[in-house]
Design an enzyme around this catalytic site. Structure first.
Site, PDB file in Angstrom:
ATOM      1  N   GLU A  25       0.837  -1.198   0.000  1.00  0.00           N
ATOM      2  CA  GLU A  25       0.000   0.000   0.000  1.00  0.00           C
ATOM      3  C   GLU A  25       0.868   1.242   0.000  1.00  0.00           C
ATOM      4  OE1 GLU A  25      -2.484   3.118   0.391  1.00  0.00           O
ATOM      5  OE2 GLU A  25      -3.119   1.089  -0.158  1.00  0.00           O
ATOM      6  N   ARG A  99     -16.982   3.054   6.027  1.00  0.00           N
ATOM      7  CA  ARG A  99     -15.874   2.419   5.304  1.00  0.00           C
ATOM      8  C   ARG A  99     -14.733   2.028   6.242  1.00  0.00           C
ATOM      9  NH1 ARG A  99     -15.197   2.689  -0.214  1.00  0.00           N
ATOM     10  NH2 ARG A  99     -16.989   3.514  -1.349  1.00  0.00           N
ATOM     11  N   TYR A 205     -28.173   7.598   5.326  1.00  0.00           N
ATOM     12  CA  TYR A 205     -28.464   6.352   6.030  1.00  0.00           C
ATOM     13  C   TYR A 205     -27.582   6.253   7.272  1.00  0.00           C
ATOM     14  CZ  TYR A 205     -24.531   4.879   2.985  1.00  0.00           C
ATOM     15  OH  TYR A 205     -23.342   4.803   2.295  1.00  0.00           O
ATOM     16  N   ASP A 283     -11.749  -0.538  -8.890  1.00  0.00           N
ATOM     17  CA  ASP A 283     -11.771   0.678  -9.696  1.00  0.00           C
ATOM     18  C   ASP A 283     -10.645   0.730 -10.724  1.00  0.00           C
ATOM     19  OD1 ASP A 283     -14.029   1.631  -8.541  1.00  0.00           O
ATOM     20  OD2 ASP A 283     -13.110   3.333  -7.533  1.00  0.00           O
TER      21      ASP A 283
END
Length: 403
Positions: A25, A99, A205, A283
């Site tokens: 990462e 997330r 939400y 993505d």
């Protein structure tokens, strides 16, 4: 492989398939900025198999319904049941999550020794029998497979297919997270509410065990100069964009301490994702608008399908081609429908809008969750391929983040 939701899910899926996986990462630590994510049954079934059911239940919220409403008077256009109805039909729950909560659940399931932060990919070479990945801080890593889960600006995709530009879709999104206590007076239902209006829409939400309310305010705009998930927005600008909208929408926006703003980009479907021993995920392979709430779910599906293809096919290029063949048609369809929802959500008041509203109010099959059976019932790990089981070393490198 990036250390976002898609990259970590792929890493965990591949480990469970018996592969030797290492995740690289670019950022100095694994993190997600404050935003919500929908985990529909096609994704939750895969995460449950990875042993995350308790973690999802601890912080995830099961919405009672999709509740689509008109922008000015709040009139209900469509209310499609979720929660028990969806779980009874497809066998797995639908969660609304922060997330960061989902990322933390995935990271905690991975051995720390498998995740390497602070590694920015600068290039790679496919030598035929192995791939060599190079990083800015000096190390070189050799592996059987290189998986690029490095987002819409993927360095791995650029290395495979050359430079290209993401398309600005004409929309920007303000997003924010509000402590639920501040909105108690609104008596908000535990639903995913989508407010449709001319040139924009608004979604809110509950997340994080109902402690917070997540909102996303999507507004059409002519142009944008950059894309970022961390550009500071203005609560005042967001309120101005929703001038005249229903008081509930404006109260939710006004209760936020801060907002972030980012432009929505996508890319047309790629004709292929793989070359030799290198492939793409999430993505990096199929960036899409968030108007089906399937971006993260499709990245999770990618990881499950890839793990199964590599587990069962001895010859890596064949396994990657099979992965691409089973995933590309489905994700391309998701991209197309997501883009089409922009038009449907943002119709100006007039004949087309009234026709849409009438169909929705009548419970048209095209708007019900039953029409999305092909999305929710799909099991991405059910890949039919030939070949014997095997173990292989997979070193997945990427820069950036998954969305």
């Amino acid at each position: 492989m990036g250390g976002g939701i898609g990259g970590l899910t792929a890493g965990l899926s591949l480990l469970r398939a018996g592969c030797d996986v290492h995740i690289y990462e670019r950022a100095s630590r694994l993190s997600e900025v404050g935003a919500g994510v929908q985990v529909s049954p096609n994704a939750s079934r895969l995460l449950h198999r990875l042993g995350l059911s308790d973690a999802l239940a601890a912080t995830g919220v099961k919405p009672l319904a999709w509740h689509q409403r008109r922008w000015d008077d709040g009139r209900t256009l469509l209310r499609a049941p979720l929660a028990e109805a969806l779980e009874a039909t497809y066998g797995f729950p639908h969660y609304q999550m922060h997330r960061a909560d989902l990322l933390a659940a995935l990271a905690s399931a991975l051995p720390p020794s498998r995740v390497h932060t602070g590694h920015r990919l600068t290039g790679f070479t496919d030598h035929g029998s192995y791939v060599e990945a190079r990083f800015a801080d000096g190390p070189r890593v050799e592996a059987d497979v290189l998986l690029g889960a490095d987002g819409i600006h993927s360095a791995v995709r650029q290395g495979l297919f050359g430079p290209d530009q993401a398309r600005f879709t004409g929309c920007v999104a303000y997003r924010g997270v509000v402590p639920a206590e501040r909105l108690r007076h609104l008596n908000l239902e535990v639903t995913a509410q989508i407010w449709l209006g001319p040139g924009r829409h608004f979604v809110h939400y509950f997340i994080s065990g109902r402690r917070f309310v997540n909102f996303v305010a999507v507004v059409e705009q002519d142009r944008w100069t950059r894309e970022s998930w961390t550009d500071q927005g203005s609560v005042g600008d967001a309120l101005a964009a929703y001038d005249g909208w229903h008081p509930q929408v404006r109260e939710i926006i006004g209760a936020a301490d801060e907002t972030y703003v980012w432009a929505l980009f996508d890319r047309p479907p790629l004709p292929r994702w793989s070359a030799g021993r290198v492939t793409l995920l999430g993505d990096a392979a199929h960036a899409m608008l968030p108007f089906m709430a399937q971006g993260a779910a499709q990245a999770i599906e990618d990881g499950a399908a890839l793990a199964e293809c590599l587990r069962r096919d001895r010859f890596v290029p064949d396994a990657l081609r099979r992965y691409e063949q089973v995933r590309l048609p489905r994700t391309s369809r998701m991209q197309e429908i997501s883009a089409g929802n922009k038009t449907r959500f943002h119709l100006p008041d007039g004949p087309a809008q009234r026709d849409r509203d009438q169909q929705m109010t009548a419970g048209s099959q095209a708007w019900s969750f039953n029409a999305l059976g092909w999305v929710y019932e799909h099991d991405a790990a059910a890949v039919e391929i030939g070949g014997e089981d095997q173990q292989m070393s997979i070193r997945s490198a990427a820069e950036g983040r998954m969305t």
